[in-house]
Scaffold this motif. Structure first.
Motif, PDB file in Angstrom:
ATOM      1  N   UNK A   1     -84.105  25.622  45.526  1.00 12.60           N
ATOM      2  CA  UNK A   1     -82.981  25.065  46.273  1.00 12.60           C
ATOM      3  C   UNK A   1     -82.400  23.852  45.556  1.00 12.60           C
ATOM      4  N   UNK A   2     -83.271  22.999  45.035  1.00 18.44           N
ATOM      5  CA  UNK A   2     -82.800  21.824  44.302  1.00 18.44           C
ATOM      6  C   UNK A   2     -82.126  22.231  42.998  1.00 18.44           C
ATOM      7  N   UNK A   3     -82.611  23.301  42.396  1.00 17.10           N
ATOM      8  CA  UNK A   3     -81.998  23.771  41.153  1.00 17.10           C
ATOM      9  C   UNK A   3     -80.587  24.311  41.417  1.00 17.10           C
ATOM     10  N   UNK A   4     -80.399  24.990  42.529  1.00 22.87           N
ATOM     11  CA  UNK A   4     -79.070  25.499  42.879  1.00 22.87           C
ATOM     12  C   UNK A   4     -78.098  24.342  43.088  1.00 22.87           C
ATOM     13  N   UNK A   5     -78.524  23.347  43.842  1.00 22.06           N
ATOM     14  CA  UNK A   5     -77.659  22.189  44.120  1.00 22.06           C
ATOM     15  C   UNK A   5     -77.348  21.448  42.820  1.00 22.06           C
ATOM     16  N   UNK A   6     -78.350  21.275  41.961  1.00 25.64           N
ATOM     17  CA  UNK A   6     -78.134  20.567  40.696  1.00 25.64           C
ATOM     18  C   UNK A   6     -77.166  21.321  39.805  1.00 25.64           C
ATOM     19  N   UNK A   7     -77.295  22.635  39.740  1.00 24.00           N
ATOM     20  CA  UNK A   7     -76.387  23.438  38.923  1.00 24.00           C
ATOM     21  C   UNK A   7     -74.971  23.360  39.482  1.00 24.00           C
ATOM     22  N   UNK A   8     -74.832  23.452  40.785  1.00 22.73           N
ATOM     23  CA  UNK A   8     -73.508  23.384  41.425  1.00 22.73           C
ATOM     24  C   UNK A   8     -72.828  22.054  41.142  1.00 22.73           C
ATOM     25  N   UNK A   9     -73.601  20.965  41.198  1.00 24.01           N
ATOM     26  CA  UNK A   9     -73.024  19.637  41.034  1.00 24.01           C
ATOM     27  C   UNK A   9     -72.672  19.311  39.585  1.00 24.01           C
TER      28      UNK A   9
ATOM     29  N   UNK B   1     -67.384  19.556  38.685  1.00 16.64           N
ATOM     30  CA  UNK B   1     -66.633  18.771  39.664  1.00 16.64           C
ATOM     31  C   UNK B   1     -65.890  19.738  40.579  1.00 16.64           C
ATOM     32  N   UNK B   2     -66.309  19.776  41.822  1.00 23.13           N
ATOM     33  CA  UNK B   2     -65.720  20.724  42.762  1.00 23.13           C
ATOM     34  C   UNK B   2     -66.638  21.879  43.098  1.00 23.13           C
ATOM     35  N   UNK B   3     -67.749  21.998  42.361  1.00 23.52           N
ATOM     36  CA  UNK B   3     -68.738  23.025  42.687  1.00 23.52           C
ATOM     37  C   UNK B   3     -68.420  24.399  42.141  1.00 23.52           C
ATOM     38  N   UNK B   4     -68.883  25.421  42.851  1.00 23.20           N
ATOM     39  CA  UNK B   4     -68.719  26.811  42.423  1.00 23.20           C
ATOM     40  C   UNK B   4     -67.273  27.279  42.577  1.00 23.20           C
ATOM     41  N   UNK B   5     -66.921  28.240  41.737  1.00 27.57           N
ATOM     42  CA  UNK B   5     -65.634  28.931  41.892  1.00 27.57           C
ATOM     43  C   UNK B   5     -65.822  30.148  42.785  1.00 27.57           C
ATOM     44  N   UNK B   6     -66.965  30.824  42.594  1.00 28.28           N
ATOM     45  CA  UNK B   6     -67.250  32.030  43.368  1.00 28.28           C
ATOM     46  C   UNK B   6     -68.756  32.236  43.452  1.00 28.28           C
ATOM     47  N   UNK B   7     -69.165  33.116  44.382  1.00 29.93           N
ATOM     48  CA  UNK B   7     -70.588  33.369  44.590  1.00 29.93           C
ATOM     49  C   UNK B   7     -71.278  33.898  43.337  1.00 29.93           C
ATOM     50  N   UNK B   8     -70.530  34.595  42.482  1.00 31.51           N
ATOM     51  CA  UNK B   8     -71.122  35.248  41.329  1.00 31.51           C
ATOM     52  C   UNK B   8     -71.770  34.243  40.373  1.00 31.51           C
ATOM     53  N   UNK B   9     -71.374  32.979  40.454  1.00 31.50           N
ATOM     54  CA  UNK B   9     -71.955  31.974  39.567  1.00 31.50           C
ATOM     55  C   UNK B   9     -73.423  31.696  39.872  1.00 31.50           C
ATOM     56  N   UNK B  10     -73.921  32.170  40.979  1.00 33.82           N
ATOM     57  CA  UNK B  10     -75.350  32.051  41.276  1.00 33.82           C
ATOM     58  C   UNK B  10     -76.193  32.757  40.216  1.00 33.82           C
ATOM     59  N   UNK B  11     -75.604  33.712  39.509  1.00 33.40           N
ATOM     60  CA  UNK B  11     -76.334  34.429  38.463  1.00 33.40           C
ATOM     61  C   UNK B  11     -76.770  33.501  37.337  1.00 33.40           C
ATOM     62  N   UNK B  12     -76.093  32.377  37.182  1.00 33.87           N
ATOM     63  CA  UNK B  12     -76.404  31.449  36.105  1.00 33.87           C
ATOM     64  C   UNK B  12     -77.518  30.476  36.467  1.00 33.87           C
TER      65      UNK B  12
END
Length: 289
Positions: free
Chosen positions: A179-187, A190-201
């Protein structure tokens, strides 16, 4: 002086006899072997002594060999792969797989990717060390699954760009580290994710876990990006996009010239060395109008 060299007959005989004895003793010394008999060797004790020496030699040889310590196979370098006994081709397959931001989570998957022999995988796999969330996945809690993992409509889902680590942990398979890794990657953006598909990264997220996240979360406030026209983009513009390096950018432009422009973004799949599994993420930054 004559008195010193004048001998009687008995003295002369004595001197003569002494000379004969000296000559005989010298002959005996040179022509007769006075050495003792050969030393007797106990073959049984000698064999035991030789075996002990051989065993000590083997121990020393083993001690000089490079020792293998537990390691994560995702981070094998050229030198480390060589010391493990991998060929250059096997190492290159692993490195190419990692360049696509893909991760190995089992010994079986490592062999499938690298195509190493059974004997080598049996030798080195006991030293593989994967993260705890891979080797000891969080057990499924039926009550939590029923409460939080029931598919929801778009309005009912939480915004992935504002979700907290504790909220993400409600999803089965998501612990504190993930969960912390997801938040860190998102942050990082600037502005976070563009789409859900970026969770693959996000490292460590399997396709099954991603699907469970998407049942509860979705990107409601996507980050705004200025899309690049693939038909007029320069190399410098293309390398600003995730998963595109200079070599791939060159291949994209070369293919664009041969095709006299792209008619759709799916035609990128025919570009040499294009990361097929990242096409949906790359599309987020491109247009062909």
């Amino acid at each position: 002086m004559k008195s010193h060299f004048k001998f009687s007959k008995g003295q002369r005989n004595g001197i003569f006899l002494l000379l004969i004895l000296i000559i005989i003793s010298q002959c005996l010394y040179f022509f007769i072997n006075f050495s003792s008999e050969e030393t007797q060797i106990n073959d049984e004790e000698f064999d035991l002594f030789q075996k002990e020496i051989d065993s000590l030699r083997l121990v020393e040889i083993q001690n000089r060999k490079p020792k293998i310590y537990p390691f994560n196979p995702n981070f094998i370098t050229d030198y480390r792969g060589y010391t493990l006994g991998m060929s250059n081709e096997e190492i290159d397959r692993l490195l190419d797989y990692r360049k696509q931001n893909q991760w190995i989570n089992s010994a079986k998957q490592f062999q499938e990717v690298t195509q190493v022999s059974d004997s080598l995988i049996n030798k080195i796999s006991p030293y593989f060390k994967f993260p705890d969330w891979v080797t000891n996945p969080k057990p499924q809690n039926r009550n939590t699954f029923n409460k939080y993992n029931t598919p929801k409509s778009f309005e009912e889902k939480l915004d992935l760009n504002t979700a907290t680590a504790s909220q993400l942990q409600r999803v089965n398979g998501i612990g504190k580290a993930l969960s912390e890794r997801i938040v860190k990657f998102r942050n990082k953006f600037v502005g976070g994710f563009i789409a859900d598909v970026q969770l693959q990264d996000v490292y460590g997220l399997t396709s099954e876990v991603i699907e469970r996240i998407k049942e509860q979360f979705t990107v409601k406030t996507p980050r705004q990006v200025e899309k690049i026209n693939i038909n007029i983009a320069t190399t410098e513009q293309l390398v600003t996009i995730q998963h595109i390096d200079y070599q791939l950018a060159y291949n994209i432009i070369e293919q664009r010239t041969l095709r006299e422009g792209y008619k759709s973004l799916d035609e990128l799949l025919k570009v040499k060395d294009f990361p097929v599994n990242k096409i949906e993420i790359i599309k987020l930054y491109l247009t062909f109008d």
